[in-house]
Structure formats: structure tokens, C-alpha cells
Design an enzyme around this catalytic site. Structure first.
Site, PDB file in Angstrom:
ATOM      1  N   LYS A 101       1.534 -38.944  -8.527  1.00 49.65           N
ATOM      2  CA  LYS A 101       0.687 -39.109  -7.347  1.00 49.65           C
ATOM      3  C   LYS A 101       0.684 -40.606  -6.983  1.00 49.65           C
ATOM      4  O   LYS A 101       0.480 -41.447  -7.837  1.00 49.65           O
ATOM      5  CB  LYS A 101      -0.731 -38.641  -7.674  1.00 49.65           C
ATOM      6  CG  LYS A 101      -1.559 -38.273  -6.499  1.00 49.65           C
ATOM      7  CD  LYS A 101      -2.812 -37.509  -6.962  1.00 49.65           C
ATOM      8  CE  LYS A 101      -3.330 -36.615  -5.877  1.00 49.65           C
ATOM      9  NZ  LYS A 101      -4.452 -35.773  -6.308  1.00 49.65           N
TER      10      LYS A 101
ATOM     11  N   GLU B 154     -14.477 -22.772  -8.242  1.00 52.01           N
ATOM     12  CA  GLU B 154     -15.889 -22.713  -7.846  1.00 52.01           C
ATOM     13  C   GLU B 154     -16.527 -21.373  -8.211  1.00 52.01           C
ATOM     14  O   GLU B 154     -17.706 -21.339  -8.582  1.00 52.01           O
ATOM     15  CB  GLU B 154     -16.023 -22.954  -6.344  1.00 52.01           C
ATOM     16  CG  GLU B 154     -15.779 -24.404  -5.915  1.00 52.01           C
ATOM     17  CD  GLU B 154     -14.305 -24.746  -5.769  1.00 52.01           C
ATOM     18  OE1 GLU B 154     -13.452 -23.868  -5.967  1.00 52.01           O
ATOM     19  OE2 GLU B 154     -14.004 -25.926  -5.460  1.00 52.01           O
TER      20      GLU B 154
ATOM     21  N   ARG C 119     -16.626 -19.572  -1.216  1.00 50.56           N
ATOM     22  CA  ARG C 119     -15.825 -18.582  -1.955  1.00 50.56           C
ATOM     23  C   ARG C 119     -16.555 -18.022  -3.159  1.00 50.56           C
ATOM     24  O   ARG C 119     -16.082 -17.094  -3.807  1.00 50.56           O
ATOM     25  CB  ARG C 119     -14.490 -19.156  -2.370  1.00 50.56           C
ATOM     26  CG  ARG C 119     -14.535 -20.354  -3.254  1.00 50.56           C
ATOM     27  CD  ARG C 119     -13.157 -20.792  -3.758  1.00 50.56           C
ATOM     28  NE  ARG C 119     -12.119 -20.791  -2.743  1.00 50.56           N
ATOM     29  CZ  ARG C 119     -10.845 -21.149  -2.988  1.00 50.56           C
ATOM     30  NH1 ARG C 119     -10.495 -21.536  -4.188  1.00 50.56           N
ATOM     31  NH2 ARG C 119      -9.937 -21.134  -2.057  1.00 50.56           N
TER      32      ARG C 119
HETATM   33  C1  LIG Z   1     -11.476 -24.627  -3.111  1.00 51.77           C
HETATM   34  C2  LIG Z   1     -11.269 -26.121  -3.067  1.00 51.77           C
HETATM   35  N1  LIG Z   1     -11.971 -26.903  -3.919  1.00 51.77           N
HETATM   36  C3  LIG Z   1     -11.815 -28.240  -3.888  1.00 51.77           C
HETATM   37  C4  LIG Z   1     -10.958 -28.820  -2.981  1.00 51.77           C
HETATM   38  C5  LIG Z   1     -10.848 -30.342  -2.886  1.00 51.77           C
HETATM   39  N2  LIG Z   1      -9.502 -30.779  -3.220  1.00 51.77           N
HETATM   40  C6  LIG Z   1      -8.617 -31.111  -2.298  1.00 51.77           C
HETATM   41  S1  LIG Z   1      -7.167 -31.566  -2.930  1.00 51.77           S
HETATM   42  C7  LIG Z   1      -7.749 -31.375  -4.518  1.00 51.77           C
HETATM   43  C8  LIG Z   1      -6.896 -31.683  -5.696  1.00 51.77           C
HETATM   44  C9  LIG Z   1      -5.662 -30.809  -5.643  1.00 51.77           C
HETATM   45  O1  LIG Z   1      -4.880 -31.082  -6.778  1.00 51.77           O
HETATM   46  P1  LIG Z   1      -3.387 -30.566  -6.772  1.00 51.77           P
HETATM   47  O2  LIG Z   1      -3.361 -29.154  -6.351  1.00 51.77           O
HETATM   48  O3  LIG Z   1      -2.837 -30.896  -8.097  1.00 51.77           O
HETATM   49  O4  LIG Z   1      -2.688 -31.401  -5.618  1.00 51.77           O
HETATM   50  P2  LIG Z   1      -2.321 -32.951  -5.631  1.00 51.77           P
HETATM   51  O5  LIG Z   1      -3.400 -33.646  -4.828  1.00 51.77           O
HETATM   52  O6  LIG Z   1      -2.270 -33.408  -7.047  1.00 51.77           O
HETATM   53  O7  LIG Z   1      -0.978 -33.029  -4.962  1.00 51.77           O
HETATM   54  C10 LIG Z   1      -9.041 -30.917  -4.490  1.00 51.77           C
HETATM   55  C11 LIG Z   1      -9.852 -30.639  -5.706  1.00 51.77           C
HETATM   56  C12 LIG Z   1     -10.256 -27.962  -2.096  1.00 51.77           C
HETATM   57  N3  LIG Z   1      -9.422 -28.469  -1.156  1.00 51.77           N
HETATM   58  N4  LIG Z   1     -10.410 -26.635  -2.174  1.00 51.77           N
HETATM   59 MG   LIG Z   2      -1.906 -32.480  -8.826  1.00 45.67          MG
END
Ligand SMILES: Cc1ncc(C[n+]2csc(CCOP(=O)(O)OP(=O)(O)O)c2C)c(N)n1
Ligand SMILES: [Mg+2]
Ligand SMILES: CC(=O)[C@@H](O)[C@H](O)COP(=O)(O)O
Length: 641
Positions: free
Chosen positions: A289, A375, A403
Site C-alpha cells: 500500500k 460489522e 448491514r
Molecule cells: C462494510 C465496510 N466497512 C468498512 C469500510 C471502510 N473501508 C474502506 S477501505 C477499507 C480497507 C480495505 O482493505 P483492503 O480490502 O485490504 O483494501 P486496501 O485498501 O488494502 O487496498 C475499509 C475498512 C468499508 N468500505 N466497507
Molecule cells: Mg489491503
């Protein structure tokens, strides 16, 4: 608006479609990747946005568009915050000057923007379910189209992913699942799955040897390069062989990887192999990242996951002066509560820093749980914690609790369990668009029997209502507050039951019920109405669902009740106030102002609220017109407040 940056130079300027990417040589792809990173930093440093995630998927996205033929083949992005590079290579570079701004490019895929985009919802862990359905549809319709879903290691901690994988494996349709494994959600991804993925990541020792070989061969003229290419292919093969994937393969899923996600050629090779499988296949891509931008790579909190506004390119630090956020006030009070109450524990769904649970975890690491992006699990795990004698505080963004409605209703409320849900970013947020607006909670959770919802108007009432919530032990509570800087303190003149009276006027024309942070808006509306000769009493119920009975008593002495809420009107506080008045036989008309139920385009919070008529000017004009049309009721019938 500052002037637009100059158009991209070099190769990037010539990329207007995936076909342009397909034509490039490996050397050109390396140059293009660097230009894309420069572009991302330059643009996002002015608008804010998801820089870290997108810096990590540059090579992956280029490889995807070289191997597959979008939009004939469908590329799906889970959460979608990492689709900027996809947008750049599908003809939308010009839109980045207005990224996440009203009328500008969405921060997520958007079907209105491009035929290359499909999933617009920014909620995580959904892409594999879409992919399951889409691949079934293509199979049933006999369409020779690939489905590729890019899902992050964080999103994989969400339960829907595993429900989808179960079905994908059973359906056995052609489907490529790219696990973009950067080891992080915001913070390092938690849980057994994360541990498993980390065991699969490129073995540093193994990689170190290959790097040495690469360096050595690289300096050997002529023969070096071809030999390295062979070694590279061998490495890929060996990794596949030496790291068989029981977990995925037991599920009936082929596994390819792990692949160095910043080696475009390796990713491309793995994707071509996966494309050739006529069955579901996982391509495990290991990325970093923030890759390629030091301030992001060095950012331990979240690798500059999503700077909310403009930042300094040299340091990665936000340019805006720091301010006290609602979240900060919550975090401070939560820790104070935890000091006093050993039964208080905290839960986050992979967002410890953004929700403030990190502050609790820092002082009481064994009383703060990060459940991953889960969640629904968070709500029912909280029910278990409460059954075990604790008082859990579940801190999530309001939109993400949607959700878990069933879990809140039947796992928590039906058992009358003392769980407090703290909903940050409640109401219209803005730049993240409609799937991020926390506008549904007061309607959706307002129907849950025994659940009480508090909406603080400032820091003092947030502290007070959080304490009240944690003090309630016969059922769940919700404390909800908006994004951004905490509102200025708005002291009450007096309290009637739980209701704070913020403004009185002897003329008793309008009772204005202002919900939470809309109290300030309510006060401004009142001043505007008063200029037209009508008297407005402004009250803050503090606890908005169920509506306090005192609201009916207060309404009785007025000619019109107005409600103002940063939530959907449908089934909102306004509707509940009208019902409360009916139940008390108070026949005073109610005009309710809230967010129309709908999917309102992104912009700043103020712009989106203005677009739906929630400004002091619009509300005051409407109320003044309305109250002026009402028959005068005898003044003596109106008691004092
Ligand atoms: C249901 C839900 N909970 C929390 C979030 C907030 N959120 C957005 S991106 C993220 C992290 C995602 O991690 P990953 O899937 O590994 O993607 P990366 O950012 O590492 O590419 C979170 C927790 C969300 N978008 N949807
Ligand atoms: Mg990730
Ligand atoms: C993609 C996602 O869901 C989060 O990264 C979100 O964009 C964060 O929003 P805030 O900037 O309000 O914390």
C-alpha cells in the site's frame, strides 16, 4: 478552485483506452507505471482521496487491462476505492482535477462515468458475490466473457466473501479472483485469514536470493537478461509448487501465486494462466500500500489510505489546520469511561484509528477488539460480550452498520443487551458519495424495540450522552454524530425531561426540534423566521428515538412543529415526532425537514445538504410561508415553555 494541473506528459498522455496499454512494451510499462504514480500523487495531493490503495495497484491494473478485454470482460473492484488507475486507463485522466468534488469524478467506479465500471457501492466484501452472480449469468446466457474480481486482504475478512467463495466453488464457473494482498486494511489486517495469507507472501529469504541473482544477471551483458527471465518464470512456478494452497484448494478453488504485485510481467503471466483456467481461480498478488511514494510507504497508521483533503507532497501531511473532530471527543470520553468502568470494552471493524477505538486499544489493549471488516460479526460478538457481563462499545461509521440490522434487532435488542453502537460519520458525509452517507440509522434502527438513539449537538452533549448510553443496561443504545470538526458548544437554557431548550420566544408560533448537530442550523433558521415576526422555540431532544414524550407537551403550546434531521425523512425523527403528537392527541401540524430518501451525488457535506434543501435559508423560507398561512390560535391557549 485552484487552476488545473498541466496535462500528463510522456506515455500517460497517450493512454486513452486499455488498447493503448496493450500496445506497450515491458520497458514502456515500467515508464508508464512511474508516470501514473507521479500523476496520482500530484492530483490526489490537491483533492484528497485514496492514495495509498491506488499506488499499490498500478502494475496490477495495467496487467488486468492487458490480459482481459474490458468492458467485454468485466473487472470488479471490491470497495472500489482502488479504481483510480482503472479510471486513468479508461479515458478519465482529465477528471482527476475534480476527483470526489461536486460534478466531478467519483472516488469509486461509476456507471454514469464509464462502460468499464460496474460496482458503485463503496461497502467492502461485496465484489465476490457480484462476481458469482455475473459469472452464472454469462454461463447461462452462453456469453464468452471473463469475470475478474479484485478483492483486498481486508475485504476478505468480511463474511460475504466467504459466502460467495462457497458458492463460486460450487458453481465451478470460469471466474478470476485477484486477491490484492498488501497486508492491510487501514492498519495491518487481522485474523486467521490474514495470518494465512502472510504465510503465503513471498518469502523474503527466497526473494532475497532471487534478487541477488537478478542483480548479478542484470549486470551480465546479453546473456543475463534472458536467463533472468527464465529464472523469473521458474520462481513463479516454484512458488506455485512449494506453496500449495490447501485452504483455497479444499474449497475447490485453483490457486496461482503468490505473485510480486509490482512486477507487471509476473502479474500478467499469472493472470494469463488464470484466464486459461475454465474454473474459479485465485491469483494471490502481493503488493504494498502506498508503493513508490515514500510518505505513504512510511505512514505506519494506514499508508496514506485516504487523506481527506489536500496534503503536502513532500511530507504527505494534510495542509488543513488540525481541528478537534467529533471522533477525538468520543475517543477521549471512551477512555475516561474505561478508566472508571472495567466492564467497558471497544470493538472496531478494521477502523481503529478512524473511529477512535485506537485510543482505547493503546491504554487497554486487551479491551479493544478489531474484528476485521465484519460489522455483522461485530454486533453479535458484542452481544456475546454483553451476555458475558461486559458493556461493549461498537464504533463504526453509520453507513456500515446498515448491514448489521438483523444482528442489532435480534441478537442484541431482542435479548435486551447493553451494547452501545457509536456511529461516526452519521448524516451526509460528502466526498465518498451516496453509499457512504450515514443517513439511514435513525430510520432503520429507530424501529428496533428497546433501542434508544442519542444525537449529540456538541462536544459537551456527546460526552454526556455517551455516558448516559453506557449507563443503560437493559437494552442497546446508539450515539450518532457527523463527520469533521466538532460543533461549537451550544448551551441549553433549561432542560425539560431529556429535552434541552436552546431558544425560547414568548410568541410560541413554532417549536423547532433540531436533531443532533443540526441544532446550530436550527438556531440559524429560528433567527431568520423571527425576522418575519414569528416566535420560534428551539429544542434539542438529545435522545431522538424513541421521541421523548416531552416533545408532545412542548408542541401543545405552539402553532407549528418543525423537525430538522441529518437523516432520511422516511421513517425519520420527523415522522416519529408526528406519531408522538398523534398518540398524545396534540393536533399541531408538523413540517419535517430531512434528507430525501435517495442516492445523492457526492460533493462536500455542505453542497450535498444544500442540494436537498437543508440550508437555513431554504428551511426558514418554507416555514415562514407555512406559518403565515396558519390560522391564528388564541394566545391564551399557549402556555409558557
Ligand atoms: C462494510 C465496510 N466497512 C468498512 C469500510 C471502510 N473501508 C474502506 S477501505 C477499507 C480497507 C480495505 O482493505 P483492503 O480490502 O485490504 O483494501 P486496501 O485498501 O488494502 O487496498 C475499509 C475498512 C468499508 N468500505 N466497507
Ligand atoms: Mg489491503
Ligand atoms: C473507502 C472507505 O470506506 C473509507 O476509506 C472512507 O473513504 C473513509 O472515509 P473518511 O475519510 O470519512 O474517514
Amino acid at each position: 478552485m485552484s487552476e488545473a494541473l498541466p496535462a500528463p506528459a510522456g506515455l500517460l498522455a497517450g493512454i486513452t483506452s486499455p488498447d493503448d496499454v496493450k500496445r506497450l512494451s515491458q520497458e514502456q510499462l515500467t515508464v508508464l507505471a512511474a508516470e501514473i504514480r507521479d500523476f496520482l500523487v500530484a492530483k490526489v495531493s490537491r483533492t484528497g482521496g485514496h492514495l495509498g490503495p491506488n499506488l499499490g495497484v498500478v502494475e496490477l491494473t495495467l496487467a488486468l487491462h492487458r490480459v482481459f478485454d474490458s468492458p467485454q470482460d468485466r473487472l470488479l473492484f471490491d470497495t472500489g476505492h482502488q479504481a483510480y488507475v482503472h479510471k486513468m486507463v479508461t479515458g478519465r485522466q482529465d477528471g482527476f482535477d475534480l476527483l470526489r468534488r461536486q460534478g466531478g469524478l467519483s472516488g469509486y467506479p461509476s456507471r454514469a462515468e464509464s462502460e468499464h465500471d460496474l460496482i458503485e457501492n463503496s461497502h467492502a466484501s461485496t465484489a465476490l458475490s457480484y462476481a458469482d452472480g455475473l459469472s452464472k449469468a454469462f454461463a447461462l446466457r452462453g456469453e464468452d466473457r471473463h469475470v475478474v474480481a479484485v478483492v483486498g486482504d481486508g475485504a476478505l475478512t468480511g463474511g460475504m466473501c466467504w459466502e460467495a467463495l462457497n458458492n463460486i466453488a460450487a458453481a465451478k464457473n470460469r471466474l478470476v479472483i485477484v486477491v490484492n494482498d498488501n497486508g492491510r486494511s487501514y492498519a495491518p489486517t487481522i485474523g486467521g485469514l490474514a495470518d494465512h495469507l502472510s504465510t503465503l507472501r513471498l518469502n523474503p529469504g527466497y526473494e532475497k536470493v532471487l534478487d541477488l541473482v537478478k542483480d548479478a544477471l542484470g549486470s551480465t551483458p546479453m546473456v543475463g537478461k534472458p536467463v533472468y527471465e527464465v529464472l523469473h518464470a521458474v520462481k513463479r512456478g516454484i512458488k506455485d509448487a512449494v506453496s500449495p494452497q490447501p485452504m483455497f484448494e479444499d474449497l475447490g478453488l485453483k490457486y496461482v501465486g503468490p505473485v510480486d504485485g509490482h512486477d507487471e510481467q509476473a502479474v500478467e503471466s499469472a493472470l494469463r494462466r488464470a484466464k486459461g483456467f475454465h474454473a474459479p481461480v485465485i491469483v494471490h498478488v502481493v503488493t504494498r500500500k502506498g508503493y513508490g511514494y515514500r510518505p505513504a510507504e512510511d505512514d505506519e497508521a494506514d499508508c496514506l489510505h485516504g487523506p481527506s483533503s489536500a496534503f503536502d507532497v513532500e511530507t504527505g501531511k494534510l495542509l488543513a489546520a488540525p481541528s478537534v473532530k467529533w471522533t477525538h471527543v468520543f475517543a477521549e470520553e471512551l477512555v475516561a469511561l474505561a478508566d472508571e468502568r472495567p466492564d467497558v470494552v471497544g470493538i472496531t471493524a478494521a477502523m481503529a484509528e478512524p473511529t477512535g477505538i485506537a485510543a482505547l486499544a493503546k491504554k487497554y489493549p486487551d479491551r479493544a477488539y478489531d474484528v476485521g471488516i465484519a460489522e455483522q460479526h461485530a454486533a453479535t460478538s458484542a452481544a456475546g460480550l454483553a451476555m458475558g457481563g461486559l458493556h461493549p462499545v461498537v464504533a463504526v461509521y453509520a453507513t456500515f452498520l446498515n448491514r448489521a440490522f438483523d444482528q442489532v434487532l435480534l441478537d442484541v435488542a431482542m435479548h435486551h443487551l447493553p451494547v452501545t453502537f457509536v456511529l461516526d460519520r452519521a448524516g451526509v458525509t460528502g466526498p465518498d458519495g451516496p453509499s457512504h452517507y450515514g443517513i439511514w440509522d435513525m430510520s432503520v434502527f429507530g424501529v428496533v424495540p428497546g433501542l434508544r438513539i442519542a444525537a449529540p449537538r456538541d462536544a459537551a452533549t456527546l460526552r454526556e450522552e455517551l455516558r448516559e448510553a453506557v449507563g443503560i443496561d437493559d437494552g442497546p443504545t446508539v450515539v450518532r454524530f457527523p463527520t469533521g470538526s466538532v460543533a461549537a458548544d451550544l448551551p441549553a437554557l433549561r432542560r425539560v425531561g431529556p429535552v434541552d431548550v436552546l431558544r425560547t420566544d414568548d410568541r410560541h408560533d413554532v417549536l423547532l426540534v433540531a436533531v443532533g448537530a443540526f441544532a446550530a442550523l436550527g438556531m440559524e433558521v429560528a433567527e431568520r423566521i423571527a425576522e418575519h415576526g414569528y416566535g420560534v422555540t428551539v429544542v434539542d431532544p438529545r435522545w431522538v428515538r424513541p421521541v421523548p414524550v416531552e416533545i408532545a407537551a412542548l408542541a401543545r403550546s405552539h402553532r407549528l412543529v418543525v423537525t430538522l434531521e441529518d437523516g432520511v425523512r422516511t421513517g425519520g425523527v420527523g415522522d416519529a415526532v408526528a406519531a408522538r403528537l398523534r398518540d398524545a392527541d396534540v393536533s399541531v401540524p408538523v413540517r419535517d425537514f430531512g434528507v430525501p430518501a435517495g442516492f445523492h451525488p457526492h460533493g462536500t457535506r455542505a453542497q450535498v445538504l444544500a442540494a436537498v434543501g437543508l440550508t437555513a435559508q431554504d428551511v426558514a423560507r418554507d416555514v415562514t410561508e407555512h406559518v403565515s398561512g396558519l390560522e391564528e390560535s388564541p394566545a391564551e391557549s399557549r402556555s409558557t415553555v
